[in-house]
Structure formats: structure tokens, C-alpha cells
Design a protein around this motif. Structure first.
Motif, PDB file in Angstrom:
ATOM      1  N   TYR A  82     -18.894   2.464  28.489  1.00  0.00           N
ATOM      2  CA  TYR A  82     -19.472   3.631  29.157  1.00  0.00           C
ATOM      3  C   TYR A  82     -18.512   4.816  29.143  1.00  0.00           C
ATOM      4  CZ  TYR A  82     -22.228   6.292  32.466  1.00  0.00           C
ATOM      5  OH  TYR A  82     -22.983   7.271  33.049  1.00  0.00           O
ATOM      6  N   ASN A  83     -17.230   4.529  29.330  1.00  0.00           N
ATOM      7  CA  ASN A  83     -16.238   5.597  29.382  1.00  0.00           C
ATOM      8  C   ASN A  83     -16.164   6.370  28.070  1.00  0.00           C
ATOM      9  OD1 ASN A  83     -14.035   6.716  31.170  1.00  0.00           O
ATOM     10  ND2 ASN A  83     -12.841   6.262  29.337  1.00  0.00           N
ATOM     11  N   ASP A  84     -16.393   5.683  26.939  1.00  0.00           N
ATOM     12  CA  ASP A  84     -16.273   6.316  25.625  1.00  0.00           C
ATOM     13  C   ASP A  84     -17.523   7.057  25.195  1.00  0.00           C
ATOM     14  OD1 ASP A  84     -13.725   5.347  25.444  1.00  0.00           O
ATOM     15  OD2 ASP A  84     -14.234   3.607  24.216  1.00  0.00           O
ATOM     16  N   LEU A  85     -18.576   7.048  26.008  1.00  0.00           N
ATOM     17  CA  LEU A  85     -19.779   7.802  25.666  1.00  0.00           C
ATOM     18  C   LEU A  85     -19.489   9.292  25.668  1.00  0.00           C
ATOM     19  CD1 LEU A  85     -22.468   5.940  27.830  1.00  0.00           C
ATOM     20  CD2 LEU A  85     -22.258   5.880  25.331  1.00  0.00           C
ATOM     21  N   SER A  86     -20.222  10.026  24.861  1.00  0.00           N
ATOM     22  CA  SER A  86     -20.053  11.476  24.831  1.00  0.00           C
ATOM     23  C   SER A  86     -20.516  12.080  26.151  1.00  0.00           C
ATOM     24  CB  SER A  86     -20.848  12.076  23.670  1.00  0.00           C
ATOM     25  OG  SER A  86     -22.239  11.831  23.843  1.00  0.00           O
ATOM     26  N   GLY A  87     -19.950  13.214  26.487  1.00  0.00           N
ATOM     27  CA  GLY A  87     -20.313  13.877  27.732  1.00  0.00           C
ATOM     28  C   GLY A  87     -19.347  15.002  28.044  1.00  0.00           C
ATOM     29  N   ASP A  88     -19.534  15.617  29.175  1.00  0.00           N
ATOM     30  CA  ASP A  88     -18.709  16.755  29.598  1.00  0.00           C
ATOM     31  C   ASP A  88     -18.216  16.534  31.020  1.00  0.00           C
ATOM     32  OD1 ASP A  88     -18.984  18.419  27.261  1.00  0.00           O
ATOM     33  OD2 ASP A  88     -21.057  18.772  27.892  1.00  0.00           O
ATOM     34  N   GLY A  89     -17.181  17.280  31.359  1.00  0.00           N
ATOM     35  CA  GLY A  89     -16.704  17.306  32.727  1.00  0.00           C
ATOM     36  C   GLY A  89     -17.295  18.496  33.461  1.00  0.00           C
ATOM     37  N   VAL A  90     -16.717  18.807  34.594  1.00  0.00           N
ATOM     38  CA  VAL A  90     -17.130  19.960  35.386  1.00  0.00           C
ATOM     39  C   VAL A  90     -16.024  21.001  35.332  1.00  0.00           C
ATOM     40  CG1 VAL A  90     -17.645  20.792  37.709  1.00  0.00           C
ATOM     41  CG2 VAL A  90     -18.629  18.643  36.912  1.00  0.00           C
ATOM     42  N   ASN A  91     -16.302  22.121  34.712  1.00  0.00           N
ATOM     43  CA  ASN A  91     -15.351  23.237  34.639  1.00  0.00           C
ATOM     44  C   ASN A  91     -15.791  24.295  35.639  1.00  0.00           C
ATOM     45  OD1 ASN A  91     -14.201  21.841  32.483  1.00  0.00           O
ATOM     46  ND2 ASN A  91     -15.419  22.936  30.974  1.00  0.00           N
ATOM     47  N   ALA A  92     -14.951  24.539  36.640  1.00  0.00           N
ATOM     48  CA  ALA A  92     -15.369  25.423  37.722  1.00  0.00           C
ATOM     49  C   ALA A  92     -14.153  26.054  38.382  1.00  0.00           C
ATOM     50  CB  ALA A  92     -16.176  24.640  38.751  1.00  0.00           C
ATOM     51  N   PRO A  93     -14.342  27.190  39.051  1.00  0.00           N
ATOM     52  CA  PRO A  93     -13.234  27.790  39.799  1.00  0.00           C
ATOM     53  C   PRO A  93     -12.883  26.993  41.040  1.00  0.00           C
ATOM     54  CG  PRO A  93     -15.243  29.077  40.068  1.00  0.00           C
ATOM     55  CD  PRO A  93     -15.558  28.006  39.085  1.00  0.00           C
ATOM     56  N   ALA A  94     -11.633  27.132  41.473  1.00  0.00           N
ATOM     57  CA  ALA A  94     -11.154  26.560  42.730  1.00  0.00           C
ATOM     58  C   ALA A  94     -10.406  27.654  43.477  1.00  0.00           C
ATOM     59  CB  ALA A  94     -10.245  25.366  42.466  1.00  0.00           C
TER      60      ALA A  94
END
Length: 268
Positions: free
Chosen positions: A62-74
Motif C-alpha cells: 500500500y505504501n508504494d502505491l502512487s499518490g500525493d501528500g498535502v502541500n499547504a501553508p503553516a
């Protein structure tokens, strides 16, 4: 151009701009700059930047599946106290608003397209320990480590099916305590540059830093919570899911010491 290359280019530009600003303060404003002893002076200010967060799973498939993270301001506040005993070290306290999460995109046996998503919002309380190489110079590189204690006040786990939106499922943290663990603990390590810009009556501190945030807590609740729609729970409770992320921050602070030792007859 990839996101990482764009972010690297932006960081290099900001650093170059910082060096140029320091040079102007040192030479163009030399007639109003006044050196002050900033030893043992706390600094208070605001902090903000850009985070690139993702999640790591123990399940390698599951970890190696394609996908994206969350890019956001802090963004948030910070307070820093230099050590009077250990030269170069300082202890800080930070309160930040941070978004985290990830998406996983896959085809299930060529039958349907599924996108799993986790979206979370945290309040982070951080305790950084910083070592400055040249504390009282205009340009001051540093390294730091921090303990990060985070409280998740909002979160959603969802499954989306691009080919059939009628199958979409979503569970909000406010409706089920079986979705996301409400707290997190992580370790942070990073590097940065501090600029001490001295003027007639005050000093402005600007800090540019980059760090890696390594989550230590499984964000999947181990206890059985209150399910709303068990089919919406994207992840097996036997798995582990931890937060990971890169962070690029800018801090602007004001040392709590001013230059009021002026002759009453002189111009302010």
C-alpha cells in the motif's frame, strides 16, 4: 518542472534576497545601525511557511502505491530564549497551525478506480533546541532539533471513485473516533540562517529554515471507536500510518531589548 525543483528554486531566491538585504543594511544604512549587546535577550515573533506532508504505511504494498501528500501553508507564533550557560544554544517554544494527510490512487483488480484520502488539521506545540554558530553576527547559520506535540482538531478519511461518484464515502473525525488518533508526537531536525538587522532603536530578526518532521505515533486508532460507515475506513487497523513531512519556514521576530539610552537633547 517538478514541485521539488520549483520549491528549491524559490528557496534559493529567498536566501539570495536575504543576503542582499543584509548587505544593504550593513553598508547603505551604516549611519543609523547601532550595535547592541543581544546576549540573553528573548525573541518573540511570527512564523509561517510551506509544508509538504505525507504519510508512511507499514504495509509496503500500500505504501508504494502512487499518490500525493498535502502541500499547504503553516503559520503561528514563536518565542526563543538564548542560553546564558551554554553559549550558542537556545530553547524555543512554537505554536503552529499545520495541515497533513495524503492520497493513494490505485485500480482494484482492473475493476474500478479508487482514491483513498486522509485530510487532517493540527495545532502543533513545538520545543526546538537550536545551536547558533555565530550568534551575534549579522548572518548566523544554525542547526536545530525539536519535539513536536500535535493535537488533531479536524480530520476526514474518505474513498472516492472517479468512475462512479455514487460510491463515494467519507467520515468526519467529529462523527467518529475510529477515524484518526486525536494526537501525534514527532521529532524534527533542520538547518537555517538567522539575520540580525540592527537599526537605531530596535533589531529585527529574520530566520529562514528547512526541516524534516518524522512522526512517531500511529495515527490509526488502536482502540475500537464509534463507526459511522465502516466501509469508509480506508485502512486496516493492523497497519500503521505515521506522519512525515518537509517544512520550509520564515520567522520574523523582535528581540525584547530596545535602545533607550539616548541623550534627551539628541534627535530620536
Amino acid at each position: 518542472m517538478s514541485k521539488m525543483k520549483k520549491l528549491t528554486a524559490i528557496l534559493i531566491f529567498v536566501l539570495a534576497l536575504g543576503f542582499q538585504t543584509v548587505a544593504q543594511v550593513d553598508y547603505s544604512f551604516g549611519n543609523i545601525k547601532k550595535k547592541r549587546n543581544m546576549r540573553n535577550v528573548p525573541t518573540i515573533g511570527i512564523k509561517g511557511g510551506y509544508t509538504m506532508n505525507n504519510m508512511h504505511f507499514a504495509n509496503k504494498v500500500y505504501n508504494d502505491l502512487s499518490g500525493d501528500g498535502v502541500n499547504a501553508p503553516a503559520y503561528g507564533l514563536f518565542l526563543e530564549f538564548p542560553s546564558s550557560k551554554y553559549l550558542g544554544f537556545s530553547l524555543g517554544f512554537e505554536l503552529l497551525m499545520v495541515q497533513r494527510g495524503m492520497t493513494k490512487d490505485f485500480m482494484f483488480r482492473n475493476l474500478y478506480h479508487e482514491i483513498d484520502k486522509v485530510e487532517t488539521k493540527y495545532i502543533d506545540f513545538r520545543i526546538p533546541v537550536t545551536y547558533y554558530f555565530f550568534r551575534y553576527s549579522v548572518i548566523n547559520p544554525y542547526i536545530f532539533v525539536a519535539a513536536d506535540f500535535a493535537w488533531c482538531y479536524s480530520g476526514v478519511v474518505s474513498k472516492n471513485f472517479p468512475d462512479n461518484s455514487d460510491w463515494n464515502l467519507s467520515v468526519d473525525m467529529s462523527k467518529s473516533d475510529a477515524v484518526i488518533r486525536p494526537y501525534d508526537i514527532s521529532a524534527i531536525a533542520g538547518v537555517g540562517l538567522r539575520f540580525n538587522l540592527n537599526f537605531e532603536v530596535f533589531t529585527i530578526v529574520i530566520k529562514l529554515d528547512a526541516d524534516y518532521n518524522f512522526g512517531l505515533i500511529n495515527t490509526i486508532p488502536s482502540e475500537k471507536g464509534t463507526p459511522i460507515d465502516v466501509n469508509a475506513y480506508t485502512f486496516d487497523k493492523d497497519d500503521t500510518r505515521t506522519n512525515r513531512g518537509l517544512e520550509f519556514m520564515v520567522s520574523i521576530g523582535l528581540p525584547l531589548k530596545f535602545n533607550f539610552a539616548r541623550d534627551a537633547c539628541t534627535r530620536w
